[in-house]
Design a protein around this motif. Structure first.
Motif, mmCIF file in Angstrom:
data_model
loop_
_atom_site.group_PDB
_atom_site.id
_atom_site.type_symbol
_atom_site.label_atom_id
_atom_site.label_comp_id
_atom_site.label_asym_id
_atom_site.label_seq_id
_atom_site.Cartn_x
_atom_site.Cartn_y
_atom_site.Cartn_z
ATOM 1 N N VAL A 12 0.983 -1.308 0.142
ATOM 2 C CA VAL A 12 0.097 0.104 -0.186
ATOM 3 C C VAL A 12 0.831 1.271 -0.014
ATOM 4 N N ALA A 14 1.452 4.642 1.052
ATOM 5 C CA ALA A 14 0.701 5.824 1.824
ATOM 6 C C ALA A 14 1.705 6.790 2.293
ATOM 7 N N VAL A 42 -6.981 4.949 5.291
ATOM 8 C CA VAL A 42 -6.236 3.859 4.894
ATOM 9 C C VAL A 42 -6.907 2.520 5.200
ATOM 10 N N LEU A 46 -7.109 -1.356 3.232
ATOM 11 C CA LEU A 46 -6.676 -2.517 3.806
ATOM 12 C C LEU A 46 -7.911 -3.194 4.080
ATOM 13 N N VAL A 59 2.609 -1.368 4.371
ATOM 14 C CA VAL A 59 2.304 -0.060 4.252
ATOM 15 C C VAL A 59 3.333 0.781 4.107
ATOM 16 N N THR A 61 5.191 4.313 4.284
ATOM 17 C CA THR A 61 4.746 5.620 4.776
ATOM 18 C C THR A 61 6.168 6.375 4.477
ATOM 19 N N VAL A 72 -2.187 1.818 12.196
ATOM 20 C CA VAL A 72 -2.006 0.625 11.496
ATOM 21 C C VAL A 72 -1.431 -0.428 12.587
ATOM 22 N N ALA A 127 -3.790 4.611 -1.137
ATOM 23 C CA ALA A 127 -4.191 4.378 0.272
ATOM 24 C C ALA A 127 -5.121 5.498 0.620
#
Length: 406
Positions: A12, A14, A42, A46, A59, A61, A72, A127
């Motif tokens: 993902v 993000a 998000v 997910l 994820v 970031t 998360v 995301a």
């Protein structure tokens, strides 16, 4: 996805700064912004991946990621016994002291995740969109046709297409003949020139094709190192890209009204309108589909309470709220208090906002911990609002986290 089927790693993306959503992103990453009362943005991607059986998810970031990482980590706890996980992965600077140059570079700098898992396929999803989608159906098409990459496409009016990656499908409707990233003059679809296929930013890759494309892209000094701007055009030129029509995707429990719903909430106006989509009796997007739930952790809070004199209509009221005033066509996150005589209309109030006695809030988005003093007004005097607060093109008033109300 295990149990004898192909193995899939979910990635993902993000890491975006979300500048167009200021001031909501002044203190947090865009995917961590609250949506629909109890959720974070998000949670939608997910939930789609997990509901679809993709249970190993990274994820990626980057900017202002603390709130996102914490959400998360504390909310998305999978079964370690079965080897499943959802884990935030901050920018690791594995290729030198630099931030991600683009979404493709983000994956390039995180190739250890793919090498560790050795998946058959990699699902790379964005995301920060509000939608439901069963990724298994997209994966099935990808595997059936043997594509290097399959990109999810959605029809949008041609006049709105300049902000998207635009897909030109071949005669079979599947092969991607051309992929243009945010073109000024996008070509319309054959037989439907008023619309285009826009990329949703969701991709399924055969792992070998992804690794080769990332390697070639890293060696190209002219590349912008972006999934839409670099990787998709590269694989399209090799005849390895295909499109998946999002309109053919069906999830359990969907209604005719919310089938195919997808909102990019990257601006204040889009964010606000997506909330207004939630509140009618027949909402354009329903949060109440138990067959394909959007998962989150609402916390340990008491039920919402409507006190003496409280009036609520066409609104989403989260746990922990206390309403003693009037709330209409609004979305209230947990812990919001609306005191006696206060009026909240057409607004989105985040966690722990307090609207004091006799105050008025109209057409506004208030981030968490904003305290509206008794008798204060927001959305009553447009000129004053523009002097004091952020006001969008469509007139939505936004106050950032903990802002003072003038």
């Amino acid at each position: 996805m295990r149990g004898g089927g192909p193995s899939v790693l979910g990635i993902v993306l993000a890491g975006g700064a979300g500048k167009r959503l200021m001031p909501l992103t002044a203190d947090r990453a865009k995917p961590a912004v609250t949506f629909g009362g109890t959720y974070r943005l998000v949670d939608f991607v997910l939930s789609n991946l997990v509901n679809g059986g993709i249970l190993r998810i990274c994820v990626l970031t980057q900017y202002k990621s603390h709130s996102l990482d914490r959400h998360v980590t504390t909310t998305w706890r999978m079964s370690s016994l079965l080897g499943n996980y959802v884990t935030p992965v901050p920018a690791q600077q594995r290729l030198g002291p630099r931030w991600y140059l683009g979404s493709a570079d983000a994956i390039l700098q995180s190739l250890n995740l793919i090498h560790d898992e050795q998946p058959d396929y990699v699902a790379v999803f964005g995301a920060d969109h509000v939608y439901r989608m069963d990724p298994r159906q997209m994966l099935d098409q990808h595997a059936e046709h043997g594509a290097g990459v399959t990109v999810a496409g959605i029809k949008v009016p041609r006049a709105e297409a300049s902000g998207f990656g635009v897909i030109t499908p071949g005669a079979d409707g599947v092969q991607v003949e051309r992929f243009l990233e945010k073109p000024a003059d996008p070509p319309g679809l054959p037989g439907d020139p008023g619309h285009v296929f826009a990329s949703m930013g969701n991709y399924v890759f055969t792992t070998k094709a992804l690794l080769e494309a990332l390697r070639e892209d890293a060696e190209d000094p002219q590349s912008v190192h972006d999934m839409g701007g670099s990787i998709l055009p590269r694989l399209t030129s090799q005849g390895a890209a295909q499109v998946y029509d999002f309109d053919t995707n069906h999830v359990p429990g969907e209604t005719v009204r919310d089938h195919g719903y997808r909102r990019d909430v990257g601006t204040l106006d889009a964010y606000y309108e997506a909330h207004m989509d939630l509140i009618s009796d027949r909402p354009a997007f329903s949060l109440y589909n138990r067959d394909w739930p959007i998962h989150t952790n609402p916390g340990s809070l008491p039920p919402a309470k409507i006190g003496a004199g409280g009036i609520v209509g066409e609104s989403v009221i989260s746990p922990g709220c206390v309403v003693r005033g009037q709330v209409t066509r609004s979305v209230l996150s947990p812990g919001v208090i609306v005191d006696s005589g206060a009026v909240v209309q057409g607004s989105v109030l985040h966690h722990n906002v307090r609207v004091g006695r006799g105050a008025i809030v109209r057409g506004a988005v208030l981030d968490k911990n904003v305290d509206v003093p008794p008798g204060a007004t927001i959305g009553v005097n447009p000129e004053r609002d523009r002097e004091l607060y952020t006001v969008s093109d469509a007139g939505v008033i936004a106050l950032g986290k903990g802002s003072q109300v003038g």
